[in-house]
Design a protein around this motif. Sequence first.
Motif, PDB file in Angstrom:
ATOM      1  N   LEU A   1       0.942  -1.644  -0.051  1.00 21.33           N
ATOM      2  CA  LEU A   1       0.077  -0.204   0.092  1.00 21.33           C
ATOM      3  C   LEU A   1       0.962   1.444   0.270  1.00 21.33           C
ATOM      4  CD1 LEU A   1      -3.192  -0.699   2.672  1.00 21.33           C
ATOM      5  CD2 LEU A   1      -2.958  -0.694  -0.237  1.00 21.33           C
ATOM      6  N   VAL A   2       1.853   1.169   1.074  1.00 30.35           N
ATOM      7  CA  VAL A   2       2.556   2.626   0.979  1.00 30.35           C
ATOM      8  C   VAL A   2       3.309   2.773  -0.533  1.00 30.35           C
ATOM      9  CG1 VAL A   2       5.250   3.485   2.027  1.00 30.35           C
ATOM     10  CG2 VAL A   2       2.842   2.050   3.176  1.00 30.35           C
ATOM     11  N   PHE A   3       4.036   1.370  -1.103  1.00 32.46           N
ATOM     12  CA  PHE A   3       4.357   1.646  -2.283  1.00 32.46           C
ATOM     13  C   PHE A   3       3.724   2.147  -2.795  1.00 32.46           C
ATOM     14  CE2 PHE A   3       5.255   0.008  -6.483  1.00 32.46           C
ATOM     15  CZ  PHE A   3       6.759   0.122  -6.767  1.00 32.46           C
ATOM     16  N   LEU A   4       2.506   1.567  -3.434  1.00 34.42           N
ATOM     17  CA  LEU A   4       1.802   2.241  -4.486  1.00 34.42           C
ATOM     18  C   LEU A   4       1.127   3.673  -3.449  1.00 34.42           C
ATOM     19  CD1 LEU A   4      -1.296  -1.010  -4.241  1.00 34.42           C
ATOM     20  CD2 LEU A   4       0.226  -0.243  -5.981  1.00 34.42           C
ATOM     21  N   MET A   5       1.098   3.981  -2.521  1.00 30.65           N
ATOM     22  CA  MET A   5       0.660   5.326  -2.213  1.00 30.65           C
ATOM     23  C   MET A   5       1.881   6.590  -3.026  1.00 30.65           C
ATOM     24  SD  MET A   5      -0.700   5.757   1.760  1.00 30.65           S
ATOM     25  CE  MET A   5      -1.042   4.281   2.090  1.00 30.65           C
TER      26      MET A   5
END
Lengths: 115, 231
Positions: free
Chosen positions: A80-84
Amino acid sequence: MKIHIYQIAITLISSLMIFKGFENYIKGKNGQTVLKLLVRIIVWGGMVLIALFPRFTNILASTIGMEGNINAIILTGFILVFLMIFKLLSAIERLEQSLSQVTRNETLKEIKKED
Amino acid sequence: MTYFENSKIFIVIPAFNEETVIQGVIKEVQSAGYENIVVIDDGSSDNTQAKAAELIGKMAFRHKINRGKGGATKTGIEAAKLLGADIIVTIDGDGQHDPKDIAKIIAPILEKKCGVVLGTRLLNPKGMPLWKIFANHFGNFCTWFLFGLWVTDSQSGFRAYSKHAAELINTRADRYEYDSEVIREIHLHKLKFKEIPVAVRYTKYSMGKIHKQGFINGFKTLYKMIWGLIS
């Protein structure tokens, strides 16, 4: 099944994000593709799934071969952090390009008028 | 009348804080026989545009904010296209290129042998610092690896484009990765290209400029090239 406040909050926010995704896609907003819509549904849908059915992480952990469900949560968090970050950098890139285009149009407005 | 006499050849010079050398570069280009000169002052904090305007008047344009070498070059090419250019030559504003080489660069386009000509410093690296030669080879490798076309100087700013090629080439990059993106576009549109050795004049002035492609900027360029592929 006892529902907690955080589960309601995540479900509401995720539903809103998925709804916005569909709205953007149907209205054909700039840069919207089926792939982007799918990614949005998978990411936010996945959050709803984990929030409402926490035991889903056990199934996920055993499916991908990890021992404890905490690892699956951490992994999901990383994704999720990567996608953000990816989304943020994409937005900055788009802004940079728009800025260049505006600067270019301003610079060339005189010869464009003559043209 | 020959094709050369009929062709409108435009020389595009992107410049950033080059007030001390820009007039010399313009005069050299004029002495080489080219009158259509477009200078893009890329948001300089000095008088680059004013100095250029003293020699070429309205053809000295200015970006209100700095957008990078790629952004300025693209603006210059757009200006040349709007002004009806048949051939567009890009040349750096710091005087590292010799305008006498323009004739060599445009010859294959005039003879209709290709659509793009890349001036290459590495076929004639006399005067080029060793670290710069190494960095350029590394840039060539990255460009080949990411964009699929091997050239001997992927970072050269001395290039010529036919009208057709200039219409086809569509870049997004604003900074130094622009030069590599052009290589990608050549590959993508299967444009015929030729590499011509050009002289390089690394002076104390050009080497001392902090905004030039250094080690850190080189990695930034690489990161931007990769980002451009995945984003």
